[in-house]
Structure formats: structure tokens, C-alpha cells
Design an enzyme around this catalytic site. Sequence first.
Site, PDB file in Angstrom:
ATOM      1  N   TYR A 217     -27.018-133.384  56.009  1.00 22.88           N
ATOM      2  CA  TYR A 217     -27.935-134.329  56.669  1.00 22.88           C
ATOM      3  C   TYR A 217     -28.861-135.026  55.668  1.00 22.88           C
ATOM      4  CZ  TYR A 217     -26.000-132.794  61.019  1.00 22.88           C
ATOM      5  OH  TYR A 217     -25.103-132.543  62.031  1.00 22.88           O
TER       6      TYR A 217
ATOM      7  N   GLN B 283     -25.720-142.882  70.668  1.00 18.31           N
ATOM      8  CA  GLN B 283     -25.320-141.577  70.115  1.00 18.31           C
ATOM      9  C   GLN B 283     -25.628-141.545  68.625  1.00 18.31           C
ATOM     10  OE1 GLN B 283     -21.155-140.528  71.908  1.00 18.31           O
ATOM     11  NE2 GLN B 283     -21.405-142.732  71.987  1.00 18.31           N
ATOM     12  N   ASN B 284     -26.041-142.676  68.076  1.00 21.57           N
ATOM     13  CA  ASN B 284     -26.254-142.757  66.627  1.00 21.57           C
ATOM     14  C   ASN B 284     -27.570-142.108  66.222  1.00 21.57           C
ATOM     15  OD1 ASN B 284     -23.900-144.148  66.663  1.00 21.57           O
ATOM     16  ND2 ASN B 284     -24.814-146.172  66.404  1.00 21.57           N
TER      17      ASN B 284
ATOM     18  N   HIS C 102     -28.482-138.168  70.683  1.00 25.66           N
ATOM     19  CA  HIS C 102     -28.063-137.133  69.732  1.00 25.66           C
ATOM     20  C   HIS C 102     -29.122-136.885  68.648  1.00 25.66           C
ATOM     21  CE1 HIS C 102     -23.498-137.621  70.843  1.00 25.66           C
ATOM     22  NE2 HIS C 102     -24.188-136.954  71.739  1.00 25.66           N
TER      23      HIS C 102
ATOM     24  N   CYS D 296     -43.096-125.500  57.967  1.00 22.94           N
ATOM     25  CA  CYS D 296     -43.564-126.257  59.130  1.00 22.94           C
ATOM     26  C   CYS D 296     -45.068-126.487  59.011  1.00 22.94           C
ATOM     27  CB  CYS D 296     -43.255-125.495  60.421  1.00 22.94           C
ATOM     28  SG  CYS D 296     -43.972-126.281  61.875  1.00 22.94           S
TER      29      CYS D 296
ATOM     30  N   GLY E 229     -18.628-149.622  70.581  1.00 20.13           N
ATOM     31  CA  GLY E 229     -18.407-148.922  69.312  1.00 20.13           C
ATOM     32  C   GLY E 229     -18.381-147.413  69.402  1.00 20.13           C
ATOM     33  N   THR E 230     -17.794-146.893  70.473  1.00 19.74           N
ATOM     34  CA  THR E 230     -17.678-145.431  70.571  1.00 19.74           C
ATOM     35  C   THR E 230     -16.274-145.052  71.024  1.00 19.74           C
ATOM     36  OG1 THR E 230     -18.559-143.409  71.595  1.00 19.74           O
ATOM     37  CG2 THR E 230     -18.815-145.453  72.858  1.00 19.74           C
ATOM     38  N   SER E 231     -15.779-143.926  70.465  1.00 19.70           N
ATOM     39  CA  SER E 231     -14.383-143.530  70.703  1.00 19.70           C
ATOM     40  C   SER E 231     -14.166-142.876  72.054  1.00 19.70           C
ATOM     41  CB  SER E 231     -13.947-142.552  69.606  1.00 19.70           C
ATOM     42  OG  SER E 231     -14.758-141.391  69.654  1.00 19.70           O
TER      43      SER E 231
ATOM     44  N   LEU F 172     -13.581-151.740  68.725  1.00 18.69           N
ATOM     45  CA  LEU F 172     -12.554-152.250  67.816  1.00 18.69           C
ATOM     46  C   LEU F 172     -11.158-152.072  68.421  1.00 18.69           C
ATOM     47  CD1 LEU F 172     -12.540-153.526  65.004  1.00 18.69           C
ATOM     48  CD2 LEU F 172     -12.280-151.233  64.037  1.00 18.69           C
TER      49      LEU F 172
END
Length: 238
Positions: free
Chosen positions: A60, A94-95, A112, A139, A179-181, A206
Site C-alpha cells: 500500500y 471502488q477506487n 473500499h 497511533c 470502468g469496473t469488471s 472498455l
Amino acid sequence: MLSKLRLNSKVVILTGAGVSAESGLSTFRENNGLWESHKVEDVATPEAFSCNPDLVHKFYNLRRSQLSQVIPNKAHFFLSKVTHQMPNAWLVTQNVDDLHQRAGSKRLLQMHGSLLEKRCIACNAISDVNVDLSVESQCHSCGCSGVLRPNIVWFGEEPFHLRKIHFLLSQCDFFISIGTSGAVYPAAGFAGLAASNGAHTVELNLVPSDVSSVFAEKYYGAATEVVPEYFTDIVDFE
Ligand code: OAD
């Protein structure tokens, strides 16, 4: 069946990695996608974080560092205009990048999570990430060490904002997926849910997604082309 979008239509727009692809961020499931070079179970599950937090932080941290090398593309900017000019349009993404925010989008839900946030697993405090996270990160709210994780939804965890999203899906006139599968639930099920509540469903991608048969209207091409084309009659892009 074609249905005409109006400025005051109630719209839910779901976006995925394909919207950020032309900015230079990798998608997940295409050739050279992120899940080709990394195993989901090594970097994107709570179990992975328990077993090998260094590897998860590295994955990440690298993705976060890539954000400074990319900028929003035409699709992000057009969708931002949509949220400014259509008062009942919501963007559910979802990005975990920040390209919708940088394009100025309103009414945005990051289901997400976000690469730019961290969460303390001891006290649940959420804050911005300013430096790379590591197992030593402390933290600032509870003072504990080794308890900070990216504020990202991993496989097996419940996405954020689901109650709000289900409410929006229950009363929208249009559901537009971009743009999501359609490979990951619950997002992949949103089109079916919206359709069963009477919404007109549109897919802009796409190639046909895994759930393309659910959509009433479909247009295939790059997001920077199909997004402006789809909204051209309704939103002023000058
Ligand atoms: P995927 O990689 O599964 O799918 C990306 C989709 O975008 C594919 O259908 C591509 O055809 C399409 N695409 C690629 N380039 C495009 C372009 N220029 N214009 C339009 N479409 C394009 O990514 P997502 O569907 O976003 O979750 O993946 C969903 C979730 O799976 C992600 O949020 C992530 C991942 O595992 C978690 O990590 C929890």
C-alpha cells in the site's frame, strides 16, 4: 431500451479501476494488473496483515506513492461536472486513489476506503497518512504502536457506506457503472439491485463486464471517450 437522463434525475454512478487506468494507475484483473503480480491473499486480507504486516504495508505504501505521479483524467473531470450540475447524482467508487476528489467531485462515497487514510485497530481512529506506514507506526490518538493499518477494505471485510448506498440504489432512476469488471461483490450486484427497484441501468466500460447482461444500455470504449459521449446532451462541459 434507451431512457433519457435529465438534470434532476436521481443517479448512482459506480466507478472502478478502469476510470483511473488512463491516468496511469494499474487495474486489477487485466494483463499486468495488480492481481497478476501480487496474490490477493498475501496483501489484501486481514489474515495477510496479521501474518506479514511488512509486506502489506509495502504494497500500500507503493500504491500511495504512485498517486503523486498521476493526475485526474478527462473522465474524472467530466464526472465531477456531472456531480456539480446534477443535484441528485452520487458517485460511488471502488477506487482507493484520490483522483475523483482531485477532480473536485461532490457526493462521493469511497466504498473500499482510501489509500490516504490510516486506521488504528486499537481505538478505531481514522486519520490522514502523511508518511509511509510501518509496523512501528504509532497511533496519535491512543499512543499504541504496531496498530495502524491502511483504511482499505480487504477481502472478507464489509465495504464502507453500504447502508447509504443501498438507500440510494432503492430510489435512483439511473444506475451507471463505469470502468469496473463486475468481479467483486457487493458492488457487482448493485446493477441488479437498482434494476429490480425500477432504475434504468447503463454500462460504460472498455469491454463487457462479468455482469453486462444485467444492463439495459451499454457503450464500450475508453472512459475518457465514453463518459463525455454519454453525458454530452445533459451536462455542460465548458
Ligand atoms: P478490475 O481490474 O477488476 O476491472 C477493471 C475494468 O476496467 C475492466 O473491466 C476493464 O475492461 C476496464 N477498463 C480498463 N481500462 C479502461 C478504460 N480506459 N476505460 C474504461 N474501462 C476500462 O477493477 P475493478 O472492477 O475496479 O477491491 O475491481 C473491483 C475491486 O477488485 C477493486 O476495488 C479491488 C479489487 O480487488 C479491493 O481491493 C477490495
